[in-house]
Structure formats: C-alpha cells, structure tokens
Design a protein around this motif. Structure first.
Motif, mmCIF file in Angstrom:
data_model
loop_
_atom_site.group_PDB
_atom_site.id
_atom_site.type_symbol
_atom_site.label_atom_id
_atom_site.label_comp_id
_atom_site.label_asym_id
_atom_site.label_seq_id
_atom_site.Cartn_x
_atom_site.Cartn_y
_atom_site.Cartn_z
ATOM 1 N N ILE A 37 1.024 -1.261 -0.142
ATOM 2 C CA ILE A 37 -0.260 0.308 -0.096
ATOM 3 C C ILE A 37 0.863 1.159 0.263
ATOM 4 C CG2 ILE A 37 -1.405 1.234 1.325
ATOM 5 C CD1 ILE A 37 -3.171 -1.141 0.015
ATOM 6 N N ALA A 41 1.305 4.090 -2.817
ATOM 7 C CA ALA A 41 1.374 6.193 -2.657
ATOM 8 C C ALA A 41 2.671 6.295 -3.343
ATOM 9 C CB ALA A 41 0.852 6.334 -1.412
ATOM 10 N N VAL A 298 -3.354 6.119 3.500
ATOM 11 C CA VAL A 298 -3.280 5.955 2.645
ATOM 12 C C VAL A 298 -4.075 4.696 1.916
ATOM 13 C CG1 VAL A 298 -1.557 5.110 1.180
ATOM 14 C CG2 VAL A 298 -0.708 6.339 2.522
ATOM 15 N N THR A 299 -4.413 3.407 3.260
ATOM 16 C CA THR A 299 -4.684 2.483 2.767
ATOM 17 C C THR A 299 -6.940 2.644 2.684
ATOM 18 O OG1 THR A 299 -3.053 1.271 4.419
ATOM 19 C CG2 THR A 299 -5.205 0.194 4.441
ATOM 20 N N LEU A 301 -8.026 5.210 1.414
ATOM 21 C CA LEU A 301 -8.111 5.804 -0.004
ATOM 22 C C LEU A 301 -8.220 4.183 -1.164
ATOM 23 C CD1 LEU A 301 -7.964 8.291 -1.805
ATOM 24 C CD2 LEU A 301 -5.446 8.224 -1.699
ATOM 25 N N TYR A 302 -7.446 3.247 -0.579
ATOM 26 C CA TYR A 302 -7.205 2.532 -1.624
ATOM 27 C C TYR A 302 -7.951 1.645 -1.467
ATOM 28 C CZ TYR A 302 -5.604 -2.394 -2.168
ATOM 29 O OH TYR A 302 -6.197 -3.504 -2.599
ATOM 30 N N THR A 310 -5.685 5.569 -5.834
ATOM 31 C CA THR A 310 -4.697 6.252 -4.680
ATOM 32 C C THR A 310 -3.322 6.669 -5.762
ATOM 33 O OG1 THR A 310 -5.055 4.081 -3.347
ATOM 34 C CG2 THR A 310 -2.944 4.539 -2.648
ATOM 35 N N TYR A 314 -1.755 10.763 -4.892
ATOM 36 C CA TYR A 314 -0.458 11.004 -4.655
ATOM 37 C C TYR A 314 0.245 11.515 -5.642
ATOM 38 C CZ TYR A 314 -1.555 9.182 0.440
ATOM 39 O OH TYR A 314 -2.448 9.289 1.505
ATOM 40 N N TYR A 353 -8.928 9.404 4.662
ATOM 41 C CA TYR A 353 -9.982 9.567 3.075
ATOM 42 C C TYR A 353 -11.371 9.818 3.582
ATOM 43 C CZ TYR A 353 -11.169 10.206 -1.294
ATOM 44 O OH TYR A 353 -11.419 10.661 -3.026
#
Length: 424
Positions: A37, A41, A298-299, A301-302, A310, A314, A353
């Motif tokens: 993950i 990004a 980050v995760t 958003l994923y 993703t 970024y 997010y």
C-alpha cells in the motif's frame, strides 16, 4: 529532504518510525500488504518529485526573505491572531460539546449554532502556524520565539483535548508543527528524537488520564486495550487486507459533494449531512454507528477508491506542492499556507480520506481573509509616497515607492536623493 520531496518524506516518516517497526517487532502477517500500500502512494509522488526537483531549502529560504520582509509587521500580527482565533474557537466549541466523545455517543447534546459559526476558524491554527514560519523567515521572530509560539499552541490544543477526550487532534497538530519546524530549520534532529522519546514515556499516563475523563463523562472504556495496544497502527492497516472487493461503496462523498463540503461553509449550508466516513467504515466492519475507524490515510484511500486512484491522488499532491515550492520561486504567505494545509490534511499521519481532503479545501477558503489582509497591507506599503523622488520613464515623471529605512543600502533616513533628470 523535506523541502525537495515533501510528499515522499511525509509519507515515509510514519511508516519508518512507527508502523513498519511495530509490524516487524510483533510479526504482523500482513506486512507485505502494508508495504505494498505504501508502494502505491510512493509510485505516485516519488517520480513527480524527482522530475520537478526544487532548490535546496537553505537557498530558497534566503531568496524568500526579501519578499516576506515586504509585508512588514502585519505578517507577525496576522499569524498570531490566526493562531489565537483558531485555538479559541476550538476550546469554545468543545466547551459547548461540539466534537466531544460524549456528543458522538449521544450522551450530551451540543449547542447547535456554535459549531457552524465557529467552524470557519477551525483551520486558522494551521494557517496561522504557517504564517508564523513566514514571519520567522522575514526576521520578525527568532527561532526561540517561534518554538515558544508552537509550544503555546500545543498547550492550548491540550486544553481542548482534555475537554473532548480525543487525543488524535493533539498528536496530529504536534506532528504538523514539528514538520513546520524542520522545514524552517528551527528544530534539529536531536530535538525531534528527544521529543519522540518523551512522548513515548508520558503516553501511558496521558492514556490513563484520557480514559479517566471519559469514564467521568459516562463513556464506557475497554479495559482490554492498554496504552501501547492503542499505538498498534499496523493492525489498523492490516484489517483492510481481509477486504476482497476493492473499492468499496459506503456512501462516501463523490467529487461534487467534496466540492460542496469544501467550498461552502456549513453556516451557509446547515442542512447537509455531517461527514462520517470513519463511522461508515466502522459499520461496514461490523461495528456500531457511534464509533469511528479508519485504515490510516493511504489505506483508507485505497479501500474507498482503488489502487489507480491512490497512485493518482498522491501524484496530484506532489504536483500541488511542487507548484507551491517550485524551483526559482520565493516563498510567500499563500505558498506556505498551501504547504501547511496539505501537510496537516491529506499528509497527516492519522487523517482519514476524504475528510482530510475536504478539510484542506475548507482551510484554503477560510484562509482567504488572512491572505487578503496581507495583500492589502503589502500593496499599501508599496504605494508611492508623496515625498518620494521622481524619475522619468518614457517621457513621464513617476514617483518611486519609498523603501523601508533598512532597505536603503545603509543611507540615513534624512538623506536627500536628487531626482533624475530627463536626457537631453
């Protein structure tokens, strides 16, 4: 490194000092998923920041001083007032129950008009801190004074945390101010390391105090989770590894809704639903509506948008900060505010997010009055004075703006400059 690759650096720091070490120490079976993950990004931001390389931090700060000096003392005043207004609005809102755990659980009913009215000032602390850095670079604040201002802001946030019993905002603001300090060169690496050690030492006491305050408010506190279990952020990310169908749909805001939430203040649109992405994720995982959960920025958003989104997200953040801090430019208040809002929003360690992205847009809108005051003050300082010497340009006599005394190349203030005469 923070200056030349801000997105890559701010993504890598929490994984390098907090998430991956714990995953390795406790043998997290999903460590490959966590690294993957992060790789998505970095695949979006790292190539952009390599291609759009910027100047070294020391060169940029030296080149920016003359521009920031042109704003005069109003820069320091606006910065201090913004920080004070932001923290005061947060404490007052919390005092009326807005944003507290008890209000989220329905144990108390917050005073309705207070939240929407004070929400426009909620991001002024972030913008004000960025303007404090601008005032420092302009020579209006010493390094010690800047660090003292940051410490006062953290203390006021601690007061608000004692009321809301939510420690995430305190930790996020502290990390953001440390990032600003490193960027401005006022914090050394040794100081940051000592600060991390101090936080780890006092964290169990802070955690116990938070739980005690929650219990006094009638909030149930789980005895099976201790202070250091609460820091197992690798486990938060690991829970996303069990989700099969990516992305998921939990009713998260789409692009029009994101712009609606970001550009229109709540007091002008009071009927819109409250942002509750964390609550929706918790319900999706089998929890209740009164609790919140995220997979970290980050995760999350994923999970909500998928792998391609993703990478693209970024990459866009890297482009935005490359434009704000681009090569050959000088730092200005609006550039520093953009850097601050992105760092405290989408790049925050514990942001969610799309709430953090919407908050970043809201912060830009809320910062417009601050930027307008600074622009008008600078424009007024740059207007020609009636006593300014005349010069001839294309057959016309114009007046030059009078520079501040310290910009007159060492000439005394009463030095008389003869006006230029037109060529024969």
């Amino acid at each position: 490194m923070l200056r030349r690759a801000p997105v890559t650096t701010q993504l890598a720091i929490p994984y390098g000092i907090l998430i991956l070490p714990q995953a390795l120490l406790y043998g997290n079976e999903h460590i490959a998923f966590i690294v993957g993950i992060l790789g998505l990004a970095l695949a979006g931001c790292a190539p952009v920041e390599v291609l759009l390389r910027t100047r070294r931090r020391d060169e940029l700060l030296v080149a920016s001083r003359e521009r920031l000096e042109s704003y005069g003392g109003i820069l320091r005043v606006v910065a201090l007032l913004a920080c004070a207004a932001g923290q005061a609005s947060g404490i007052v809102s919390a005092s009326f129950g807005v944003g507290t755990v008890a209000a989220q659980l329905g144990l108390i009913r917050p005073l309705t008009p207070v939240g929407p009215l004070l929400s426009i000032f909620s991001t002024w602390t972030v913008s004000g801190a960025a303007l404090l850095v601008a005032a420092h670079l302009a020579g209006q604040l010493t390094r010690r004074t800047l660090n003292l201002c940051f410490l006062i802001v953290i203390t006021l946030e601690g007061v608000r945390t004692a009321i809301t019993t939510i420690t995430a905002s305190l930790i996020s603001l502290t990390v953001y101010l440390v990032i600003l300090g490193i960027f401005a060169g006022t914090l050394r690496l040794r100081t940051c390391v000592l600060a991390v050690v101090a936080v780890l030492l006092i964290w169990p006491s802070v955690y116990e105090l938070r739980n005690a305050i929650r219990q006094e408010s009638g909030v149930h506190v789980s005895a099976s989770v201790d202070a250091f279990d609460r820091l197992r952020y690798d486990q938060q990310i690991s829970r996303a590894a069990d989700i099969v169908d990516i992305p998921i749909d939990i009713g998260q805001p789409d692009l029009p809704d994101t712009l609606r939430y970001g550009l229109i203040p709540r007091f002008l649109d009071p009927d819109r639903p409250t942002l509750s992405t964390g609550n929706r994720i918790n319900v999706f995982l089998g929890g209740t509506q009164t609790s919140s959960f995220t997979f970290l920025p980050v995760t999350t958003l994923y999970v909500l948008q998928g792998p391609l989104a993703t990478v693209a997200f970024y990459a866009v953040l890297a482009i935005i900060l490359a434009i704000a801090l681009r090569s050959g430019s000088r730092l200005t208040p609006w550039r520093l505010i953009v850097f601050g809002l992105v760092s405290a929003g989408p790049l925050s360690w514990f942001a969610g997010y799309p709430d953090s992205t919407i908050g970043c847009i809201q912060g830009l809108v809320a910062a417009l009055p601050l930027l307008a005051v600074l622009h008008l003050a600078r424009r007024r300082r740059m207007l020609p004075s009636p006593d300014a010497p005349r010069r001839w340009t294309r057959g016309r006599s114009v007046r030059d703006p009078v520079a501040p005394p310290d910009r007159r190349r060492g000439l005394p203030e009463d030095h008389q400059v003869e006006p230029d005469r037109p060529a024969a």
